[in-house]
Design an enzyme around this catalytic site. Structure first.
Site, PDB file in Angstrom:
ATOM      1  CD  GLU A   1       3.826 -11.315 -10.850  1.00  0.00           C
ATOM      2  OE1 GLU A   1       4.490 -12.089 -10.600  1.00  0.00           O
ATOM      3  OE2 GLU A   1       3.664 -10.000 -10.992  1.00  0.00           O
TER       4      GLU A   1
ATOM      5  NE  ARG B   1       4.082  -1.977   0.269  1.00  0.00           N
ATOM      6  CZ  ARG B   1       3.663  -0.960  -0.321  1.00  0.00           C
ATOM      7  NH1 ARG B   1       3.691   0.229   0.095  1.00  0.00           N
ATOM      8  NH2 ARG B   1       3.081  -1.141  -1.527  1.00  0.00           N
TER       9      ARG B   1
ATOM     10  CB  CYS C   1      -2.399  -8.534  -7.665  1.00  0.00           C
ATOM     11  SG  CYS C   1      -3.002  -7.035  -8.408  1.00  0.00           S
TER      12      CYS C   1
ATOM     13  CG  HIS D   1       1.406  -7.168 -11.218  1.00  0.00           C
ATOM     14  ND1 HIS D   1       1.853  -8.192 -10.259  1.00  0.00           N
ATOM     15  CD2 HIS D   1       0.503  -6.573 -10.597  1.00  0.00           C
ATOM     16  CE1 HIS D   1       1.186  -8.264  -9.277  1.00  0.00           C
ATOM     17  NE2 HIS D   1       0.449  -6.993  -9.289  1.00  0.00           N
TER      18      HIS D   1
HETATM   19  N1  PCA Z   1      -2.867  -4.077  -8.104  1.00  0.00           N
HETATM   20  C1  PCA Z   1      -2.758  -4.519  -6.654  1.00  0.00           C
HETATM   21  C2  PCA Z   1      -4.145  -4.721  -6.390  1.00  0.00           C
HETATM   22  C3  PCA Z   1      -4.877  -4.450  -7.504  1.00  0.00           C
HETATM   23  C4  PCA Z   1      -4.162  -3.963  -8.514  1.00  0.00           C
HETATM   24  O1  PCA Z   1      -4.354  -3.642  -9.594  1.00  0.00           O
HETATM   25  C5  PCA Z   1      -1.507  -5.754  -6.410  1.00  0.00           C
HETATM   26  O2  PCA Z   1      -0.808  -5.672  -6.897  1.00  0.00           O
HETATM   27  O3  PCA Z   1      -2.032  -6.295  -5.477  1.00  0.00           O
END
Ligand code: PCA
Length: 217
Positions: free
Chosen positions: A83, A93, A146, A169
């Protein structure tokens, strides 16, 4: 006494009806590993607005890490996503694990609109690709928990330029993709190797930075 060298690596608990979260499954496997002289401390954050950030602050204080990588699940993505930027908004959402669903709310009132990751994301991308692991730079971490944690992390580190931090991610694990027709997945071992690879790259860069800084004095 010299300061212990630590990498803080966080993952989340399951959310959105899943029975596991690949981020926690992956980071816990690296707990206690030594990478370039740094001990990896893996910790779980709750998938909850507010609480997740508070837990992260406590960990930052307690562990005083040199490097922080927060990891989360991004179901539907096919690659490890490095990211680039965290934005100052919560806009959910779906409800978080406490049933809270903020809409269009700033994370830090009066805070900057965004913070950039201070991880060497381009060098990490290259290292992952060289290791044969599918990876990409992502321009958005979304507006759920996140991004909330990512923004909270970069806000907490704003006056500590010597501590690098950022967010990654990861896709579903294959066993999760079974219930999501067409959704891509990555094997756990691939994700774990990917995380170790990108941490190694960031720690190598820290040393480069120090050598450079030393050369100018
Ligand atoms: N993914 C979510 C929050 C916790 C996770 O593992 C996100 O992409 O915001």
């Amino acid at each position: 006494m010299t300061k212990p060298l630590r990498v803080l690596l966080t993952g989340f608990d399951p959310f959105g009806g899943e029975s596991l979260n690949p981020s926690w499954e992956a980071v816990r496997r690296l707990h206690g590993h030594i990478l370039r002289g740094h001990t990896v401390v893996a910790a779980q954050l709750p998938t909850c607005f507010g609480k997740s950030r508070a837990r992260l602050q406590t960990l930052l204080k307690r562990q005083a890490p040199q490097l922080v990588v927060c990891v989360g699940q991004a179901g539907g993505r096919s690659r490890i996503s490095l990211e680039r930027v965290a934005i100052n908004v919560d806009d959910a959402r779906i409800p978080d694990n406490d049933g809270r669903q903020p809409v269009d709310r700033p994370i830090v009132r009066g805070g900057p609109a965004a913070y950039f990751s201070t991880l060497p994301i381009k060098a990490q991308l290259q290292a992952l690709q060289q290791a044969g692991i599918p990876a990409e730079i992502s321009q958005t971490a979304g507006t759920f928990v996140c991004n909330h944690v990512f923004y909270g992390l970069m806000h907490a580190l704003r006056d500590s330029p010597q501590v690098r931090g950022g967010f990654v991610h990861i896709p579903f694990l294959p066993q999760q993709a079974v219930a999501h027709a067409g959704a891509p997945s990555l094997a756990l071992e691939t994700i774990v190797t990917g995380l170790a690879t990108l941490i190694d790259r960031a720690l190598a860069r820290r040393r480069d930075m120090k050598v450079q800084a030393g050369a100018t004095h």
